[in-house]
Design a protein around this motif. Structure first.
Motif, short mmCIF file in Angstrom:
data_model
loop_
_atom_site.label_atom_id
_atom_site.label_comp_id
_atom_site.label_asym_id
_atom_site.label_seq_id
_atom_site.Cartn_x
_atom_site.Cartn_y
_atom_site.Cartn_z
N ALA A 322 -5.42 -11.57 -0.89
CA ALA A 322 -6.52 -12.53 -0.81
C ALA A 322 -6.04 -13.93 -1.16
CB ALA A 322 -7.65 -12.11 -1.75
N SER A 323 -5.33 -14.04 -2.29
CA SER A 323 -4.92 -15.39 -2.69
C SER A 323 -3.65 -15.84 -1.98
CB SER A 323 -4.78 -15.44 -4.22
OG SER A 323 -3.48 -15.65 -4.61
N MET A 324 -2.74 -14.87 -1.67
CA MET A 324 -1.49 -15.26 -1.00
C MET A 324 -1.76 -15.86 0.37
SD MET A 324 1.66 -12.58 -1.43
CE MET A 324 0.73 -11.12 -1.13
N PHE A 325 -2.55 -15.14 1.18
CA PHE A 325 -2.70 -15.56 2.59
C PHE A 325 -4.16 -15.68 3.02
CE2 PHE A 325 1.41 -13.13 2.52
CZ PHE A 325 2.23 -14.25 2.60
N GLY A 326 -5.05 -15.85 2.05
CA GLY A 326 -6.47 -16.00 2.39
C GLY A 326 -7.04 -14.80 3.10
N ARG A 327 -6.60 -13.60 2.71
CA ARG A 327 -7.09 -12.37 3.35
C ARG A 327 -8.32 -11.86 2.61
NH1 ARG A 327 -1.94 -11.20 5.89
NH2 ARG A 327 -2.05 -12.82 7.46
N ASP A 328 -9.39 -12.51 2.89
CA ASP A 328 -10.73 -12.21 2.39
C ASP A 328 -10.88 -10.96 1.49
OD1 ASP A 328 -13.47 -12.13 2.20
OD2 ASP A 328 -13.66 -10.94 4.05
N GLY A 329 -10.65 -11.13 0.20
CA GLY A 329 -10.92 -10.08 -0.79
C GLY A 329 -9.99 -8.88 -0.75
N VAL A 330 -8.83 -8.98 -0.08
CA VAL A 330 -7.94 -7.81 0.05
C VAL A 330 -6.89 -7.78 -1.05
CG1 VAL A 330 -6.21 -6.67 1.52
CG2 VAL A 330 -8.28 -7.63 2.55
N TYR A 331 -6.75 -6.61 -1.68
CA TYR A 331 -5.73 -6.37 -2.71
C TYR A 331 -5.02 -5.07 -2.36
CZ TYR A 331 -8.07 -10.06 -5.14
OH TYR A 331 -8.59 -11.29 -5.44
N THR A 332 -3.69 -5.03 -2.51
CA THR A 332 -2.93 -3.82 -2.15
C THR A 332 -2.29 -3.23 -3.40
OG1 THR A 332 -2.43 -4.87 -0.04
CG2 THR A 332 -1.16 -2.90 -0.60
N VAL A 333 -2.67 -2.00 -3.71
CA VAL A 333 -2.17 -1.33 -4.91
C VAL A 333 -1.05 -0.37 -4.51
CG1 VAL A 333 -2.81 0.18 -6.83
CG2 VAL A 333 -4.50 -1.43 -5.89
N PHE A 334 0.08 -0.43 -5.21
CA PHE A 334 1.20 0.47 -4.96
C PHE A 334 1.21 1.57 -6.02
CE2 PHE A 334 3.84 -1.66 -1.71
CZ PHE A 334 3.14 -2.85 -1.59
N LEU A 335 1.27 2.82 -5.56
CA LEU A 335 1.30 3.97 -6.48
C LEU A 335 2.50 4.85 -6.15
CD1 LEU A 335 -2.42 5.17 -6.13
CD2 LEU A 335 -1.49 3.84 -8.02
N GLY A 336 2.89 5.68 -7.11
CA GLY A 336 3.95 6.68 -6.84
C GLY A 336 5.30 6.16 -7.23
N GLY A 337 6.19 6.01 -6.25
CA GLY A 337 7.54 5.53 -6.52
C GLY A 337 8.35 6.56 -7.28
N MET A 338 9.49 6.13 -7.81
CA MET A 338 10.37 7.05 -8.52
C MET A 338 9.71 7.54 -9.81
SD MET A 338 14.23 6.21 -9.72
CE MET A 338 15.09 5.99 -8.18
N LYS A 339 8.79 6.70 -10.33
CA LYS A 339 8.14 7.03 -11.59
C LYS A 339 7.26 8.27 -11.44
CE LYS A 339 4.98 4.82 -14.88
NZ LYS A 339 4.03 3.73 -15.00
N ASN A 340 6.60 8.39 -10.32
CA ASN A 340 5.60 9.45 -10.17
C ASN A 340 5.51 9.89 -8.71
OD1 ASN A 340 3.54 11.14 -10.68
ND2 ASN A 340 2.15 9.62 -11.56
N PRO A 341 6.62 10.49 -8.19
CA PRO A 341 6.64 10.78 -6.74
C PRO A 341 5.59 11.79 -6.31
CG PRO A 341 8.62 11.66 -7.85
CD PRO A 341 7.87 10.84 -8.85
N GLN A 342 5.23 12.74 -7.21
CA GLN A 342 4.25 13.77 -6.81
C GLN A 342 2.87 13.19 -6.56
OE1 GLN A 342 5.82 13.73 -9.62
NE2 GLN A 342 7.16 15.51 -9.83
N LEU A 343 2.59 12.05 -7.17
CA LEU A 343 1.26 11.45 -7.05
C LEU A 343 0.88 11.22 -5.58
CD1 LEU A 343 -1.02 10.32 -8.86
CD2 LEU A 343 0.02 8.07 -8.57
N VAL A 344 1.89 10.91 -4.77
CA VAL A 344 1.66 10.58 -3.37
C VAL A 344 1.08 11.77 -2.60
CG1 VAL A 344 2.95 9.92 -1.29
CG2 VAL A 344 3.42 8.81 -3.44
N GLU A 345 1.28 12.99 -3.17
CA GLU A 345 0.76 14.18 -2.48
C GLU A 345 -0.73 14.41 -2.77
OE1 GLU A 345 3.48 17.25 -3.72
OE2 GLU A 345 5.12 15.94 -3.04
#
Ligand SMILES: Cc1cc2nc3c(=O)[nH]c(=O)nc-3n(C[C@H](O)[C@H](O)[C@H](O)COP(=O)(O)OP(=O)(O)OC[C@H]3O[C@@H](n4cnc5c(N)ncnc54)[C@H](O)[C@@H]3O)c2cc1C
Length: 432
Positions: A322-345
């Motif tokens: 939203a603030s980076m490129f004026g994308r009306d109220g959009v936020y992107t949350v990243f989950l999982g990764g090496m810390k918690n790979p099973q979460l993605v399932e």
């Protein structure tokens, strides 16, 4: 069996992601013949921009840096008017239950509450530490050189966030080859950091396009579509006279050289009959990731935040589209990764709920889930599994170009593709 057409081509490129398409672009400039095969029905590979409920969402990279080769490509393709430059460059770390601004200038370093004065002194003592050891982990290197506090509160969250990785499991030789070179050049790491800080902490600006990051590979595809075959997976590569045959469902295409831009597992599969070492590629770990796109009414300026490892959150980081490129109220949350790979399932519903709840805790704002995307192979892990690369030997005339031959960022992909195109064109020019 009907006879298959066997046209003669020069460079056969497998994959129409940003690497394959940039390679095609520069081969065209150097008058070198090529053909690109892409398994998917659209160009871009992991770069995916999507419209969901009237919102532009990025299912892959959220932004790219406008480095010199990126800028050249933008100009070549006539995209300059479609570029959006990120407004606010502030970045935050969520530490001790609060969003705190990461310092990128001398003034911000003096003011930051991510480091105590002792922590700041430890950072300044870096030139007195022993040089980086390629065998130590990124966590060991950063802690030893900049102090425990700087690692835990600042460098760990920012560096780990780039790859969804854990610096404790990333050897310097795989994860920080650029840092090794920088240390060789300046004699320590603080000097280049200070130089950058003194120039206001600026690097190439972060950009996107009006229609999202995928506009770039789409424009490349539009410019070269004659030689790019979508919906056409390469199923096998076979040796043939002085070159190779790329087998697809409908035809067999003779090429002199092959460039694989595919993820490691696919490259291992396509090369298994050509080299005994192909299996090494199959052993490279990637970090699974889930991207949850939220819609929220917040008023924060900046790129977003990374979460300190021990905050007890599943969220790795959040991009503030939203603030980076004026994308009306959009936020992107990243989950999982090496810390918690099973979460993605977990189910989309569970992932959405985790992202939404934790976003609310950190940002103090209600959010709705717009989309959930899970990637088995998100970011390259650059962990010890990448030792396997030393066992891989590419057969003559086969080249690999993607995130296991250089860095994963889009600018690095573009730089590598351009360099490889130049090298291939030169090798043709000097052929007998
Ligand atoms: C979630 C995510 C976020 C990211 N964020 C950023 C960021 O913010 N900034 C940044 O600079 N970089 C970011 N990156 C990294 C960057 O986007 C990637 O490293 C880069 O786009 C990879 O491009 P590539 O062309 O090398 O590979 P890919 O995009 O993987 O392209 C390979 C292509 O090969 C095709 N293919 C596979 N098998 C076959 C076959 N048998 N025959 C034909 N085609 C085949 C695939 O369909 C694919 O299109 C991110 C990556 C991800 C996944």
């Amino acid at each position: 069996m009907p006879e298959r057409p066997v046209p003669t081509m020069t460079v056969g490129i497998v994959g129409a992601g940003i690497t394959g398409l940039t390679l095609a672009h520069h081969l065209e400039i150097t008058d070198t013949e090529y053909v690109v095969f892409e398994a998917d029905s659209e160009p871009g590979g992991v770069i995916r921009s999507r419209q969901v409920d009237g919102h532009l969402l990025e299912w892959g990279p959220q932004r790219l840096r406008r480095t010199e080769p990126v800028d050249k490509l933008i100009i070549d393709l006539g995209l300059a008017d479609e570029v959006i430059e990120a407004g606010e460059t502030k970045l935050f770390v969520y530490a001790n239950g609060k969003l705190r601004r990461a310092p990128f200038s001398i003034e911000e370093f003096g003011q930051t509450d991510l480091l105590s004065w002792r922590g700041k002194l430890d950072v300044l003592k870096e030139p007195q530490t022993d040089p980086a050891d390629p065998e130590e982990t990124a966590a060991e290197l950063f802690t030893r050189k900049f102090g425990e506090e700087a690692y835990r509160n600042l460098i760990g969250p920012l560096f780990g966030g780039i790859y969804g990785s854990e610096p404790e499991r990333m050897p310097v030789k795989h994860a920080l080859s650029g840092v090794l070179l920088m240390e060789q050049k300046y004699g320590n790491l603080l000097t280049p950091v200070l130089k950058r800080a003194m120039s206001g902490g600026t690097s190439a600006p972060a950009i996107s396009f009006d229609e999202g990051v995928q506009r770039l590979p789409e424009a490349l595809y539009d410019a070269h579509s004659e030689n790019v075959h979508l919906d056409t997976a390469v199923t096998e590569i076979r040796e043939s006279d002085d070159g190779y045959l790329l087998e697809t469902e409908n035809e067999s295409v003779k090429v002199d050289e092959v460039v694989l831009t595919t993820a490691a597992e696919m490259s291992a599969y396509l090369l298994e009959n050509l080299t005994d070492s192909a299996d090494a590629l199959d052993r490279l770990n990637y970090n699974p990731l889930a991207l949850v796109h939220l819609h929220a009414d917040c008023n924060r300026d900046g790129f977003g935040y990374q979460v300190r490892h021990d905050e007890g959150l599943d969220t790795l980081g959040v991009s503030w589209n939203a603030s980076m490129f004026g994308r009306d109220g959009v936020y992107t949350v990243f989950l999982g990764g090496m810390k918690n790979p099973q979460l993605v399932e977990e189910s989309e519903e569970t992932l959405g709920e985790i992202a939404r709840t934790e976003f609310n805790d950190v940002m103090d704002a209600d959010a709705d889930v717009l989309s959930v995307v899970s990637l088995d192979r998100g970011f390259p892990a650059y962990d010890t599994s990448w030792d396997a690369l030393s066992e891989f030997e590419a057969p003559d005339g086969i080249h690999l170009a993607t995130n296991y031959t250089a860095r994963m960022g889009v600018p690095s992909r573009i730089r590598e593709a351009k360099g490889l195109a130049t090298a291939l064109a030169e090798s043709y020019a000097t052929r007998p």
